[in-house]
Design an enzyme around this catalytic site. Structure first.
Site, PDB file in Angstrom:
ATOM      1  NE  ARG A 161       3.972   2.390   3.727  1.00 57.31           N
ATOM      2  CZ  ARG A 161       3.606   1.132   3.927  1.00 57.31           C
ATOM      3  NH1 ARG A 161       2.952   0.474   2.990  1.00 57.31           N
ATOM      4  NH2 ARG A 161       3.892   0.524   5.051  1.00 57.31           N
ATOM      5  CG  ASN A 182      -2.843  -5.448   6.188  1.00 60.13           C
ATOM      6  OD1 ASN A 182      -3.816  -4.935   6.731  1.00 60.13           O
ATOM      7  ND2 ASN A 182      -1.676  -4.851   6.107  1.00 60.13           N
ATOM      8  CD  GLU A 223       7.943  -5.387  -1.514  1.00 60.18           C
ATOM      9  OE1 GLU A 223       8.485  -6.265  -0.801  1.00 60.18           O
ATOM     10  OE2 GLU A 223       6.819  -4.897  -1.263  1.00 60.18           O
ATOM     11  CB  THR A 281      -0.878   0.003   1.274  1.00 63.79           C
ATOM     12  OG1 THR A 281      -1.542  -1.259   1.346  1.00 63.79           O
ATOM     13  CG2 THR A 281      -1.875   1.128   1.275  1.00 63.79           C
TER      14      THR A 281
HETATM   15  C1  LIG Z   1       8.560  -5.283   2.355  1.00 61.03           C
HETATM   16  C2  LIG Z   1       7.081  -5.130   2.397  1.00 61.03           C
HETATM   17  N1  LIG Z   1       6.387  -5.399   1.291  1.00 61.03           N
HETATM   18  C3  LIG Z   1       5.037  -5.280   1.293  1.00 61.03           C
HETATM   19  C4  LIG Z   1       4.402  -4.866   2.414  1.00 61.03           C
HETATM   20  C5  LIG Z   1       2.919  -4.651   2.371  1.00 61.03           C
HETATM   21  N2  LIG Z   1       2.177  -5.659   3.091  1.00 61.03           N
HETATM   22  C6  LIG Z   1       1.843  -5.498   4.378  1.00 61.03           C
HETATM   23  S1  LIG Z   1       0.940  -6.744   4.972  1.00 61.03           S
HETATM   24  C7  LIG Z   1       0.955  -7.520   3.487  1.00 61.03           C
HETATM   25  C8  LIG Z   1       0.185  -8.780   3.241  1.00 61.03           C
HETATM   26  C9  LIG Z   1       0.066  -9.647   4.416  1.00 61.03           C
HETATM   27  O1  LIG Z   1      -0.486 -10.847   4.009  1.00 61.03           O
HETATM   28  P1  LIG Z   1      -0.434 -12.128   4.917  1.00 61.03           P
HETATM   29  O2  LIG Z   1       0.950 -12.372   5.386  1.00 61.03           O
HETATM   30  O3  LIG Z   1      -1.085 -13.223   4.195  1.00 61.03           O
HETATM   31  O4  LIG Z   1      -1.256 -11.700   6.189  1.00 61.03           O
HETATM   32  P2  LIG Z   1      -2.804 -11.335   6.279  1.00 61.03           P
HETATM   33  O5  LIG Z   1      -2.929  -9.916   5.980  1.00 61.03           O
HETATM   34  O6  LIG Z   1      -3.531 -12.222   5.330  1.00 61.03           O
HETATM   35  O7  LIG Z   1      -3.127 -11.636   7.701  1.00 61.03           O
HETATM   36  C10 LIG Z   1       1.681  -6.811   2.556  1.00 61.03           C
HETATM   37  C11 LIG Z   1       1.860  -7.229   1.162  1.00 61.03           C
HETATM   38  C12 LIG Z   1       5.188  -4.586   3.545  1.00 61.03           C
HETATM   39  N3  LIG Z   1       4.651  -4.171   4.682  1.00 61.03           N
HETATM   40  N4  LIG Z   1       6.505  -4.731   3.508  1.00 61.03           N
END
Ligand SMILES: Cc1ncc(C[n+]2csc(CCOP(=O)(O)OP(=O)(O)O)c2C)c(N)n1
Ligand code: SF4
Ligand code: SF4
Length: 1301
Positions: free
Chosen positions: A203, A1112, A153, A120
């Site tokens: 961000r 999330n 990433e 995000t």
């Molecule tokens: C390095 C990095 N890349 C992307 C994100 C964005 N991000 C935060 S939570 C998330 C997804 C989390 O998914 P999951 O581990 O399945 O947990 P859920 O939300 O389903 O509980 C992402 C992509 C981040 N915080 N840090």
């Protein structure tokens, strides 16, 4: 000096060749370009005066290798930009879109390959290109983009690097931590002079806290990587600069970061003029680009003309090679100018790398980059209109920086400069752009000693999207006029600690608008997941597409996953709307939930005499008068809005939409705003509904249409009674005044949490915060959101006291209570109870009690109750009575030692130490974590990966992790998304190390007490019991508790050895470390670390909350996503099967592994958690977690049935693999807890929208995949049955003994 140098390292024999001298611009011109001349303007746009830029090589695929390797410095023919006037412009297509879409359109049009990863607010760009690719959309080269989601990433950047090395035109999208993970490859891509564009929604970075909001901390952290940096200041620019970046990267052979402000630009919807792909195609067919692309391809890795890249270099040549790239940077400015001119030629919009706007004879100027420049521009127009002489210098090109061009834009009249940075570089002499400008100015003054000195100050604004208003910009100008202007200042906050914040503006008082005349402003107060935001997005698109008006929309949210507050800010009007800030004075306000009138200061944003529409069940003035607080009535009397009331909930319910009032409120908006005729508005609304809900099926579309048709009849205009002006009011803002560093839990709740929850956090001063961002436990207890429409009420006569309702409740809002009969003497009359059943509970009374304020109305408990002992009743009918009952229930002592806590019923007699989180209604993740706190909460340490569980579990100021009566409770921390396993391992290792050291001290003390005063016998005896059992949590923690008062009593009288033990007494308890995160973390980004921890043999526990998507960030595919499910980044349905993490973990042999489904088998999950915790090595518990993103057709209240079906059909098998079990003929390490397969897996697919989308879109493909899944589920089940019977197949290698800990 010969520009061509050839150095040979005796060690490496590596040669490095700089650009051939004959092809470089004359040295004198390069030196001169470094000298800053007074009044020097930027070189005129065009080739005539621009220094010749450089090509990386003249390319010919058939050229001999050796020659190729030596020509990396030839000149790329510099194409003079076409004059703007010479091009006949197409009539642009106007379209409303947000900054992400604006940039993604261009990125897609000109790129062939993309590697994506969600973060995000950049995710939308990846989602769009994935969707367009799935739809088969072609780019300007006639290709469908190849889009691949990576595991992180880091992976995206590595793959990007590879695709570029292979000669493709590749791009990606990211920000914040994601951008940081790309840094190593960014150096590589720039070092190899590779054309590429990375689109970034700038961000904030995770420091003391994560923030998803916008500022320039991330991009400033990559300014040293060698990438050019081009900033867009608006949604239109996000489109235009995206193209400039893609053109300039080809021209310069430098990679470009194209960035724009996260949320403020990425998520602002504005009317933009789109660039036609045909124009882009025409541009790219120019020889300069055709040659650059050909060149990029011919220098790619290819065995038909091979070369080597990425070598190791020694001290002999590395430095020279770095400097050899200078010409590419020296000449980039002209290429950017040329690219901008070319974009101007096809759009008519002109841009400069540095652009001055304001009075030609200005004396004061603000330098700024990003969306904030538009607020400054409004301030400049306002001030110049009132007799001042000011201006703004907008920076678009931050790297490579060109001082002379920057200074050339400044009017010579300017004597005072303020540079505003949207970042913080702690401890620096100033922020990066300030330092850049100060250095440029200093050089200018050195070069021109007689010129008058200009003063320069730097300041910070807008961190994490903090509002930046025109009045803040005016305050900055006012500061420049102060006798001693403040340096290193801030705007937009009140810094009462180091006193760096500027005072509010005097020249532009609050309430004075700087918007263009005729701009209409609207505010819509909605609730997360109630559809308000979606409806407003549609509304603004309807207005922008069907009227000549310009339109803008922006949406602000609080941190709750659902049931939180959303505010939609809409503007439309005859002139272009800049205004990168929230609506301050709305002409139209809709409050979609009546409780907001009392909870929030909604009226602060309403213009006197504006329109106010309130969705309320009190639709007469009399009833409303009774409901509204006196202070609100008085404000209404003063503001005199045109007040409309509507019971939108009733309209929505009778249309079959449940609590979704969005369509009703939208129809009312079109009716009252008059922006379109009602007939037209209704037709357009219905059309947009049909499109938006197509995926959900025709029934949903019809219900929404019905709500539109029924809305206006329910709307009522009412007059505000004159008497409301005279009502007696209490103080409007009861929040107590702030005190420095709100230390204690209750101080924090009152002084920080309450104002933040009332959406007044912006008003809090710096002094109130602890800088490390720590939050005390249990702050959610004060939220009392009352968001349920119906809550469960207990029917004691049916209850069999199983405690299942409490077990499944995601919010810990329903609990069993036990009491001695005598304790009930003062109970409220409605607090009925029945004799408690079960061993150990004789003589007690039992009751199930809901907290009506904390219940979210998900209905899971009523569905779960096997005895029909709960009945959902409207909140308003039971709120008062049940709240009094809840308060009483909470006042009773917790009788948590009467039953075994490792039974289902007994676990629920333990106080949940995680309560009232911000998760969605019916969330499938929270019950697992709540259970964890009931089993081990008083000794729990949680390392939590970023994801839903870190957001519902840790969004300041809401901390759902609370304490028991002793003050013990879970200690919780989130490091990052990618490193959670390692973070948890670190916690466990650090804790173990400290406990072992304490153990040694205790043993020394017991062995040879050299203390002047020896410890008492009682203390010695307790210490020796502890020393013997310190690794056995159950014994150690009992003794540790006993020891606390003994140590306290003797700490001052005994000697230093005991004092040392006393100092470490919080290590006497044996903590239980749990590493918690989602499937995105465990299966993808964090898998490398997780795998390492699995292999470590350390005593840590891992809990994976498997929602099978990245919940999330809105539901992107992870490697846990099942085949055929449609998720974001898998728009065409996932084609590969789910990864089997359990099998991977079991292959180590010494890892405890359980696959659980709390909703399907209550006992198994309790057993699994208990065994996992007891196992002295690594444990992994996989948790099937239904999520609202699964789209269960009958709603989250059916998550229990759905989970049971998942288990019964074998979709989600239940098992436990316990390496502690000694294998023999009747005991096996692998235990299959799923019973015989039953039911039809296709029924499961039919219930969930994630599977249904593909069924609707591509039924053949869906059917095929579902058959494959059905088959493989049976195969897997058979395999597990064999294992459970002692068959071979898990750990092929030898099982290592658990580590001694
Ligand atoms: C390095 C990095 N890349 C992307 C994100 C964005 N991000 C935060 S939570 C998330 C997804 C989390 O998914 P999951 O581990 O399945 O947990 P859920 O939300 O389903 O509980 C992402 C992509 C981040 N915080 N840090
Ligand atoms: S309705 Fe949902 S939130 Fe409310 S008590 Fe029942 S399970 Fe808990
Ligand atoms: S896991 Fe799903 S249901 Fe739970 S909070 Fe996240 S999005 Fe909501």
């Amino acid at each position: 000096m010969d520009a061509t140098m050839k150095m040979t390292s005796s060690a490496s024999k590596i040669s490095c060749r700089a650009a051939p001298g004959s092809l470089l611009p004359p040295l004198s011109s390069r030196v001169a370009s470094k000298r800053i001349v007074i009044g020097a303007a930027a070189p005129p746009e065009g080739a005539a005066t621009a220094p010749a830029p450089f090509d990386i090589r003249s390319s010919d695929p058939l050229r001999p290798v050796a020659s190729n390797a030596r020509t990396s410095g030839n000149i790329l023919p510099f194409a003079p930009p076409e004059a703007t006037s010479s091009k006949k412009l197409r009539t642009p297509r106007k379209a409303p879109m947000d900054g992400n879409e604006a940039a993604a359109h261009v990125a897609y049009a000109v790129s062939d390959v993309s590697f994506i990863y969600p973060i995000t607010p950049a995710t939308v760009m990846g989602e769009l290109v994935d969707q367009w690719a799935a739809e088969g959309k072609t780019n300007v080269f006639g290709n469908v983009m190849s889009v691949t989601e990576m595991e992180s990433e880091t992976g995206a950047a590595g793959a990007l690097h590879g695709a570029l090395a292979a000669g493709s035109l590749a791009t990606t999208f990211t920000c914040s931590q994601g951008l940081l993970l790309m840094v190593p490859n960014m150096y590589k891509i720039a070092g190899e002079l590779t054309p590429c564009v990375l689109h970034v929604t700038a961000r904030a970075l995770a420091r003391h806290a994560l923030s998803i909001f916008g500022d320039h901390q991330d991009v400033m952290a990559v300014r040293q990587t060698g990438w050019a940096m081009l900033c867009s200041h608006s949604v239109q620019e996000a489109h235009d600069m995206a193209l400039v970046a893609h053109l300039a990267t080809l021209r310069t052979s430098l990679p470009f970061v194209h960035f724009f402000d996260g949320f403020r630009t990425s998520h602002e919807i504005n009317t933009i003029e789109m660039i036609d792909n045909a124009d882009i195609q025409e541009l790219l067919s120019k020889s300069v680009y055709a040659e650059a692309i050909r060149h990029h391809r011919t220098r790619a890795l290819n065995p038909t003309h091979p070369h080597q890249r990425g070598t190791a270099q020694g001290s002999d040549v590395y430095f020279q090679c770095v400097e050899a790239a200078n010409p590419f940077y020296d000449n980039a400015f002209e290429h950017v100018l040329a690219a901008m001119a070319e974009v101007t030629a096809i759009t008519g919009r002109s841009y400069k790398p540095y652009e001055y706007v304001g009075a030609p004879d200005a004396d004061k100027v603000i330098v700024i980059m990003g969306s904030g420049s538009q607020a400054v521009e409004e301030a400049v127009e306002y001030l110049n209109g009132t007799g001042h002489r000011v201006g703004v210098l907008k920076v678009r090109l931050f790297r490579p920086w060109r001082s002379e061009s920057f200074l050339g834009e400044l009017p010579s009249s300017v004597s005072k400069i303020a540079v505003l940075d949207r970042t913080k570089e702690s401890g620096a002499a100033g922020e990066p752009m300030y330092q850049q400008v100060a250095a440029a100015l200093h050089q200018l003054e050195l070069d021109n000693p007689t010129m008058p000195r200009r003063s320069i100050v730097g300041g910070r604004f807008g961190l994490a999207s903090k509002e930046f208003l025109p009045s803040h910009a005016v305050a900055v100008f006012e500061n420049l006029d102060a006798p001693t202007p403040m340096r290193d200042f801030t705007v937009g906050i009140m810094d009462d600690v180091t006193r760096r914040s500027l005072p509010p503006s005097q020249l532009l008082p609050a309430g004075v608008s700087t918007l263009p005349p005729g701009t209409f402003e609207c505010l819509f107060w909605g609730m997360g997941s109630d559809g308000t935001v979606g409806a407003n997005k549609e509304a603004i698109k309807i207005i922008a597409s069907n009227t000549p008006l310009s339109a803008q929309a922006y949406f602000s949210y609080d941190a709750h996953k659902s049931g939180g507050v959303t505010v939609s800010h809409l503007r439309f009007g005859p002139s272009k709307i800049r205004a990168p800030y929230l609506v301050q004075q709305a002409d139209y306000m809709a409050v979609n939930h009546q409780s907001y009138m009392a909870k929030y200061d909604t009226l602060a944003g309403l213009k006197p005499g504006g329109v106010l529409v309130l969705n309320t069940t009190f639709t007469t003035v009399e009833s409303l008068s009774k409901y509204l607080p006196a202070s609100v009535k008085k404000r209404l009397a003063a503001l005199q809005p045109r007040l409309y009331l509507i019971d939108a909930l009733s309209v929505a319910r009778s249309s079959g939409l449940g609590k979704h009032v969005n369509m009703v409120m939208q129809t009312v908006f079109f009716n009252l705003s008059g922006v379109l005729t009602m007939d037209k508005a209704i037709a357009l609304l219905k059309k947009s509904i049909s499109k938006a809900y197509e995926r959900k099926g025709p029934e949903v579309v019809a219900k929404n249409h019905a709500a539109v048709d029924a809305a206006i009849a329910a709307l009522k205009h009412v007059e505000i009674p004159a008497s409301w002006a005279d009502v007696q009011t209490a103080a409007l803002h009861p929040n107590p005044p702030a005190k420095t560093n709100s230390g204690s839990r209750w101080e924090f709740m009152e002084q920080v949490a309450r104002p933040m929850l009332a959406l007044e956090g912006d008003k809090l001063p710096v002094s109130i915060f602890s800088p490390e961002g720590f939050v005390p436990p249990g702050t959610t207890i004060i939220e009392k959101r009352a968001i349920a429409s119906q809550v469960p009420v207990w029917k004691s006569e049916n209850c069999t006291q199983c405690n299942i309702c409490a077990f499944v409740c995601p919010h810990a809002a329903i609990r069993p209570s036990l009491a001695q009969p005598g304790e009930l003497a003062n109970a409220p009359a409605a607090f009925t109870s029945i004799p408690a059943k079960g061993p150990g509970l004789q003589g007690l009374q039992y009751r199930i009690q809901v907290s009506p304020y904390d219940c979210t109305g998900c209905d899971l408990c009523t569905h779960a109750c096997p005895d029909n002992a709960l009945e959902a009743k409207p909140l308003s009918s039971v709120l008062e009575v049940e709240n009094a009952n809840w308060d009483f229930a909470r006042s009773l002592p917790v009788l948590d030692n009467l039953m075994d806590r490792t039974s289902v019923k007994g676990s629920q007699l333990q106080q949940p130490l995680m309560e009232f989180s911000g998760a969605c209604e019916g969330c499938g993740e929270t019950p697992y974590v709540k259970l964890l706190t009931q089993l081990f909460g008083d000794r729990l340490i949680i390392a939590n990966a970023t994801g839903c569980s870190s957001i519902w579990g840790g969004s300041a100021p809401s901390n759902p992790y609370t304490t028991n009566a002793d003050g013990y409770g879970p200690a919780w921390a989130n490091s990052l998304f990618e490193d959670n396993a390692q973070f948890g391992l670190g916690i466990a290792t650090g804790t173990l190390q400290r406990r072992q050291a304490l153990h040694r001290r205790v043993e020394q003390l017991l062995a040879a007490p050299q203390e002047a005063v020896a410890p008492s016998e009682k203390l010695r005896s307790a210490l020796s019991r502890w020393a013997e059992h310190y690794q056995d949590a159950e014994v150690a923690n009992v003794v540790a508790k006993e020891l606390q008062p003994l140590l306290e009593a003797e700490k001052d009288t005994a000697g230093p050895a005991l004092a040392a033990v006393y100092a470490e007494r919080d290590m006497l308890h044996k903590p239980s470390t749990w590493i918690v995160g989602g499937d995105g973390w465990a299966y993808d980004i964090g898998f490398g670390g997780l795998d390492h921890v699995l292999a470590s043999g350390e005593n840590v526990n891992i809990l994976v909350l498997d929602t099978e998507v990245y919940s999330n960030t809105g539901g992107q595919r992870s490697k846990a996503t099942p085949m055929s499910a449609v998720a974001k980044f898998a728009a065409g349905g996932k084609e590969r099967p789910k990864k089997d993490l359990g099998a991977i973990a079991m292959s180590y042999g010494d890892v405890y592994v359980a696959s659980t489904s709390l909703h399907a088998n209550y006992g198994q999950v309790v057993k699994a958690m208990t065994e996992a915790e007891r196992y002295p090595g690594v444990s992994l518990v996989l948790c099937y977690s239904p999520c609202m993103l699964h789209g269960i057709s009958s709603g989250m209240c059916s998550a229990i049935d759905e989970s049971k079906m998942a288990v019964d059909t074998g979709y989600w098998p239940l098992y436990r693999y316990n390496p502690a079990v000694k294998e023999d003929s009747s005991h096996h390490r692998f235990q299959l807890d799923s019973k015989k397969l039953k039911g039809d897996i296709h029924e499961l697919f039919a219930h969930e929208n994630r599977f249904q989308i593909l069924e609707r879109k591509a039924p053949e493909a869906a059917r095929h995949m579902h058959e494959v899944m059905d088959e493989s589920v049976h195969e897997r089940f058979q395999k597990y049955k064999n294992l459970a019977a002692g068959g071979p197949g898990i750990a092929s290698q030898q099982q290592a003994p658990p580590k001694q800990q």
